[in-house]
Design a protein around this motif. Structure first.
Motif, PDB file in Angstrom:
ATOM      1  N   LYS A 460      -8.147  60.938  34.163  1.00 53.26           N
ATOM      2  CA  LYS A 460      -7.824  60.204  35.395  1.00 53.26           C
ATOM      3  C   LYS A 460      -8.205  61.110  36.551  1.00 53.26           C
ATOM      4  O   LYS A 460      -7.714  62.240  36.655  1.00 53.26           O
ATOM      5  N   GLY A 461      -9.080  60.627  37.412  1.00 54.55           N
ATOM      6  CA  GLY A 461      -9.581  61.477  38.492  1.00 54.55           C
ATOM      7  C   GLY A 461     -10.815  62.210  38.005  1.00 54.55           C
ATOM      8  O   GLY A 461     -11.301  61.974  36.902  1.00 54.55           O
ATOM      9  N   SER A 462     -11.353  63.093  38.858  1.00 54.89           N
ATOM     10  CA  SER A 462     -12.573  63.771  38.431  1.00 54.89           C
ATOM     11  C   SER A 462     -12.512  65.255  38.755  1.00 54.89           C
ATOM     12  O   SER A 462     -11.684  65.701  39.545  1.00 54.89           O
ATOM     13  N   GLY A 463     -13.408  65.987  38.132  1.00 50.39           N
ATOM     14  CA  GLY A 463     -13.543  67.417  38.387  1.00 50.39           C
ATOM     15  C   GLY A 463     -12.285  68.175  38.006  1.00 50.39           C
ATOM     16  O   GLY A 463     -11.546  67.796  37.099  1.00 50.39           O
ATOM     17  N   MET A 464     -12.030  69.267  38.740  1.00 48.17           N
ATOM     18  CA  MET A 464     -10.917  70.159  38.407  1.00 48.17           C
ATOM     19  C   MET A 464      -9.564  69.469  38.604  1.00 48.17           C
ATOM     20  O   MET A 464      -8.561  69.895  38.055  1.00 48.17           O
ATOM     21  N   ASN A 465      -9.542  68.428  39.443  1.00 46.11           N
ATOM     22  CA  ASN A 465      -8.262  67.766  39.704  1.00 46.11           C
ATOM     23  C   ASN A 465      -7.930  66.679  38.688  1.00 46.11           C
ATOM     24  O   ASN A 465      -6.895  66.038  38.780  1.00 46.11           O
ATOM     25  N   ALA A 466      -8.840  66.450  37.752  1.00 47.07           N
ATOM     26  CA  ALA A 466      -8.609  65.359  36.807  1.00 47.07           C
ATOM     27  C   ALA A 466      -7.364  65.638  35.963  1.00 47.07           C
ATOM     28  O   ALA A 466      -7.041  66.792  35.669  1.00 47.07           O
ATOM     29  N   GLN A 467      -6.671  64.578  35.633  1.00 44.47           N
ATOM     30  CA  GLN A 467      -5.525  64.713  34.744  1.00 44.47           C
ATOM     31  C   GLN A 467      -5.862  63.989  33.447  1.00 44.47           C
ATOM     32  O   GLN A 467      -6.662  63.060  33.429  1.00 44.47           O
ATOM     33  N   GLY A 468      -5.234  64.415  32.389  1.00 40.79           N
ATOM     34  CA  GLY A 468      -5.452  63.725  31.121  1.00 40.79           C
ATOM     35  C   GLY A 468      -4.307  62.748  30.894  1.00 40.79           C
ATOM     36  O   GLY A 468      -3.143  63.140  30.903  1.00 40.79           O
ATOM     37  N   GLN A 469      -4.657  61.476  30.756  1.00 43.74           N
ATOM     38  CA  GLN A 469      -3.606  60.487  30.460  1.00 43.74           C
ATOM     39  C   GLN A 469      -3.637  60.170  28.972  1.00 43.74           C
ATOM     40  O   GLN A 469      -4.685  59.844  28.422  1.00 43.74           O
ATOM     41  N   VAL A 470      -2.487  60.290  28.352  1.00 41.70           N
ATOM     42  CA  VAL A 470      -2.405  59.936  26.932  1.00 41.70           C
ATOM     43  C   VAL A 470      -1.552  58.685  26.799  1.00 41.70           C
ATOM     44  O   VAL A 470      -0.481  58.576  27.400  1.00 41.70           O
ATOM     45  N   ASP A 471      -2.075  57.722  26.053  1.00 48.60           N
ATOM     46  CA  ASP A 471      -1.325  56.509  25.739  1.00 48.60           C
ATOM     47  C   ASP A 471      -1.091  56.518  24.231  1.00 48.60           C
ATOM     48  O   ASP A 471      -2.041  56.661  23.473  1.00 48.60           O
ATOM     49  N   VAL A 472       0.146  56.376  23.830  1.00 47.92           N
ATOM     50  CA  VAL A 472       0.396  56.282  22.384  1.00 47.92           C
ATOM     51  C   VAL A 472       1.040  54.932  22.074  1.00 47.92           C
ATOM     52  O   VAL A 472       1.808  54.394  22.882  1.00 47.92           O
ATOM     53  N   ASP A 473       0.678  54.398  20.930  1.00 49.23           N
ATOM     54  CA  ASP A 473       1.370  53.228  20.381  1.00 49.23           C
ATOM     55  C   ASP A 473       2.008  53.703  19.106  1.00 49.23           C
ATOM     56  O   ASP A 473       1.314  54.252  18.236  1.00 49.23           O
TER      57      ASP A 473
END
Ligand code: KIV
Ligand code: ZN
Length: 521
Positions: A460-473
């Motif tokens: 989510k987002g780009s470059g160094m500021n990107a965050q990783g979004q994890v979705d689990v079911d």
């Protein structure tokens, strides 16, 4: 030329050739066969299975596909060279019906700068190639590569010569995706007006999507008489891709009247499956907003849209998800959802209007939606049952996380500290990887025996500021729960996602207990 109903548009799929050549990693023969059989079930007329001269493996795979197909015609690509055409024959030897597709570039830049030839040489090579292919099969397609940028006089001459030499289909590719719909349709119209023998062949189009015009250009060509569209599932292909099969097929189906009654033999209810098979095998995700097959293509998010769809689906839905093989449409409950939407979801869950205070519930829903982003049906149920005080609290909260990710001869190990109610507890454990180790600790800490059904990670987002979004079911006692976690550290996102799913399970358990107590009282 075989007689075909003049309104039928032949669907020529090149997922296995143009699509495959754009992948980072080539597909195995088994994977290609699986895609070919899926395309056949979809009702594709011609399947371009590969480019036999490119490698012995490709030749063998084209042969296996041709042997397996029952209703679709197998096709192999060749340059306008004897050895290429012979390799196609080698692949198809013994097959009843097959197509050889031979091509050469016709635009000035390709003829002079790439091939270093004169246009007269090119015409001669094309005629020779078509005749050679006709010695092997009576189904021969000829393509004028970069036709979109070919001077129209040259294009007319080439099309006429290829048909005279025996081509039964002549393809007009916009190889670099340069033309605009009115312009591309105009090229087809001119060919129909100026090429004297044009009625002896089917005119095909093959558009690339560099300007996002591939679907529009193909449809514009059909309006002017083209009767074959070359396309790929999910629009896979060189650079920005090819014309997407699902888009042209559904456009012609939905707007048949406007499109002068043209139709295809595609079984549209098999489109979603084909899209999923191709995406899964090629490892190319389908963007959520992709027309027809994206996961959001039938999802309604804004309150106004949701309200309209609940009253009459056609307000914001031009196609039904069922018509392309999806089971039902999705309503995304977010802070933009209106009261009608909430009421409708509760109705589906079995809660009658009047059995709860909609205004109060809606206020609490908005607060939760602001916090969580997306709200699921079990969250809504929880809001109905939990008191205001309870709903603010999470039973499980991440307090500390330490991970040894792994490496050669190192076992991934995690230590997780959770706040559980008013207490704090810590667990350490190992796993197949760092995420597995974290999940094992969380399962022990919460006491929930969870089965992980789906795990998706997205930037989510780009470059160094990107965050990783994890979705689990996850599945717990036969019910699905979803959790989402967002952090700059993807292991932490994974932990947060599972913890959020555990909080939902916990809330669902409280609801269940309260229901039981009421029933027993
Ligand atoms: O884009 C193109 O021109 C092609 C031809 C080989 C048909 O893929
Ligand atoms: Zn192409």
């Amino acid at each position: 030329m075989a007689t075909v109903d003049k309104n039928r548009v032949i669907i020529f799929d090149t997922t296995l050739r143009d699509g495959e050549q754009a992948l980072q990693q080539s597909l195995s023969a088994k994977q290609k066969l699986q895609i070919a059989l899926t395309l056949e079930q979809l009702g594709v007329d011609v399947i371009e299975a590969g480019f036999p001269i490119s490698s012995p493996g490709d030749l063998q795979s084209v042969r296996e596909i041709a042997q397996a197909l029952k209703t679709s015609t197998a096709c192999g690509l060749s340059r306008a060279l004897d050895k290429d055409i012979d390799a196609c024959y080698e692949a198809f030897k013994g097959i009843d019906h097959y197509r050889i597709h031979t091509f050469i570039a016709t635009s000035d830049i390709h003829v002079h700068d790439k091939l270093k030839k004169s246009f007269d040489d090119i015409v001669e090579m094309a005629v020779h190639a078509v005749k050679r292919a006709r010695n092997y099969t009576d189904d021969v397609e000829f393509s004028c590569e970069d036709a979109g940028r070919t001077p129209i006089d040259h294009l007319c001459r080439m099309v006429e010569s290829a048909i005279a030499a025996g081509a039964t289909t002549v393809n007009i590719p916009d190889t670099v995706g340069y033309t605009l719909p009115y312009e591309f349709g105009g090229i087809i119209k001119t060919l129909y007006n100026r090429v004297p023998n044009i009625d002896k062949a089917i005119i095909s189009v093959h558009c690339h999507n560099d300007l996002g015009m591939a679907t529009a250009n193909s449809l514009s060509a059909v309006m002017e008489g083209a009767r074959q569209i070359e396309c790929t599932v999910n629009g896979l292909g060189e650079r920005a891709g090819n014309t997407s099969l699902e888009e042209v097929v559904m456009s012609m189906k939905l707007r048949q009247e406007y499109m002068k009654g043209v139709y295809t033999n595609i079984v549209s209810e098999n489109i979603a499956r084909a899209s999923q098979v191709v995406s899964g095998i090629t490892n190319e995700p389908v963007p959520s907003h992709k027309a027809i097959v994206g996961s959001n293509a039938f999802a309604h998010s804004s309150g106004i849209h949701q309200d309209g769809v609940l009253k009459n689906k056609s307000t914001y839905e031009i196609l039904t998800p069922q018509s392309v093989g999806f089971k039902e449409n999705n309503m995304h409950m977010t802070a933009r959802s209106g009261r009608h939407m909430i009421k409708a979801v509760l109705e589906k869950l079995g809660y009658k209007e009047g059995s709860y205070d909609l205004d109060d519930l809606y206020k609490r829903f908005l607060k939760l939606a602001d916090k969580k982003g997306q709200v699921f049906d079990y969250d809504l149920e929880a809001l109905l049952f939990l008191s205001h005080e309870q709903e603010e609290d999470s039973q499980f909260e991440l307090d500390n996380l330490m991970v040894l990710a792994g490496g050669k001869n190192v076992i991934p190990t995690a230590t997780v500290r959770l706040k559980i109610g008013k207490r704090t507890r810590t667990e350490s454990g190992t796993g197949n990887g760092p995420v597995d180790a974290v999940f094992n600790c969380i399962c022990r800490l919460t006491g929930f025996k969870i089965k992980l059904d789906n795990f998706v990670i997205a930037a989510k987002g780009s470059g160094m500021n990107a965050q990783g979004q994890v979705d689990v079911d996850v599945i717990y006692e036969d019910r699905h729960y979803h959790g989402k976690g967002l952090s700059t550290d993807v292991i932490e996102s994974s932990a947060l996602a599972l913890i959020s799913a555990c909080n939902s399970i916990y809330r669902a358990q409280i609801i269940e207990n309260e229901k039981q107590e009421k029933e027993n009282a």
